[in-house]
Structure formats: structure tokens, C-alpha cells
Scaffold this motif. Sequence first.
Motif, PDB file in Angstrom:
ATOM      1  N   THR A  72       0.833  -1.203   0.000  1.00 51.36           N
ATOM      2  CA  THR A  72       0.000   0.000   0.000  1.00 51.36           C
ATOM      3  C   THR A  72       0.867   1.251   0.000  1.00 51.36           C
ATOM      4  N   VAL A 128      -8.454  -0.125   4.373  1.00 51.32           N
ATOM      5  CA  VAL A 128      -7.154   0.537   4.246  1.00 51.32           C
ATOM      6  C   VAL A 128      -7.369   2.023   4.510  1.00 51.32           C
ATOM      7  N   LEU A 170      -4.292   3.111  -5.527  1.00 46.30           N
ATOM      8  CA  LEU A 170      -4.488   2.183  -4.415  1.00 46.30           C
ATOM      9  C   LEU A 170      -5.360   1.007  -4.823  1.00 46.30           C
TER      10      LEU A 170
END
Length: 242
Positions: A72, A128, A170
Motif C-alpha cells: 500500500t 485501508v 491504491l
Amino acid sequence: IEVLAETDSSNTRLLERARAGDSSPCLLVAERQSGGRGRLGRPWFSDGEASLTFSLGLELAPVDWSGLSLATGVALAEALHPSVRLKWPNDLWLPDVYGAGRKLGGVLIETLPLPRAHADERRRYAVVGVGLNLAMPTPRDGLTQPTAGWRELEPQSHAPDLLARLAPALVYALGRFEREGFGAFAQRFAVRDALRGRLLHTSDAAAPSGVADGVDAHGALRLQTDAGLRLISSAEVSVRPC
């Protein structure tokens, strides 16, 4: 995609939805967070135009979850600027004139198991959370390290502009991680590794200090100590450069 003027924590909101049975993909953006969280329970302060805070929630079923926070970070750093570095396991850094770094942003990943009726036991609901300083944070209790603001590099930047760059990168990275694991990001992480070759202090009693030597194939921090090589994989361990 949803935008909230204010909430306690975008991660918390998505986790609560998932516990209630709604695990549909969602990008939840909070213009202001009153109870944002970082790693180890540290508070993350979010204040309108001074920061960008959002959480992406979706189901994932990678073969191995190891290294997700590093992957990430790679995706976010590459979407931002060549100068952005990564501090294991989940911080975005801007280097300073002394070769160290200041915290620009951070990632907090939390997962939940899906109902037992789901066919794939590997599949979980992942949230996330991303927090990025746009302006330099004002001094306050809870700040434990030097900080940076994105507008040092792009003075005219605003939260929606950054979100439009970061969110697609992402989503793409999470899909690739699900298919290929951390191996697809390992070399890219090494290019931006802010700790490699530096003397570190850690909160791990078994390896209180040592020199960082990159990460292994699963994203664990390699630490060369007087007693030999040690691997640190727990996200609960605090790591600080000397």
C-alpha cells in the motif's frame, strides 16, 4: 464513493458496516476526523484543508496477507512524488537535509473475517485507512516524531486533487497484491526504503537495536544485530532511527 463532512474515524465506520453485514466496496472520505487512529493506537488528527483522510473498504482474498501495508505504501508513494520514502511498516516520509525523514502520512489496515458461509476462507473484508498531511501539523500532544506537509512540494495542492491521484493507484495495487502478493512490490519498496543501512532502536526486547537490512520476501524487517540477523514482523513493534 462517499464523503463525510465529519466523523470520528473513517476506518471505524466501514468496519461497523461490515460487522452489520455490508461488505460492499466503498471509498469513504472524511473532511474532518475527531477520532482518527494510527498504528499502536496513536491518534491521527484531521482538520479539513490541512489534511486528506480516507478509507477504502473491500473484500480481498490474497494467498498471503503478509506485506500488505508495504505494498500500500509503495502505491501511494509512487502516485505522489519520487522524493517520498517509506518507513517500515506503514509511514510515508519526506527526507530532510540530514538524510533522515519527517512523517508525511500513514496507513492503518484492519481486516474482518466474513461470514462462515463464504466459500473462500482466505477472503476477508479489508479496510485501508490513509492519512496525509497537506499543511505542516501544528505542535500538539501525541506527536512523537518530526512531521512534514505535502504543500512543501506542491504549494497549491488541495485534498480532492490528491485523492484523484491516490485512490485509483491504491485500488489497482490492492488488486495486484491479491493476485501476486508482496513479491510484486518488493523491489519497488526497496527503492524507497527509508531505513535500510540505518541504526535503529526497537521496542522488541529480543532485538532492541541493530542496522536495518531491508525486508524479507514477506515484508518482515531484517535487522542486523550483535546476535545476528533478526526478523521483525509484528506491527506492534515500534521502530525508530537513531
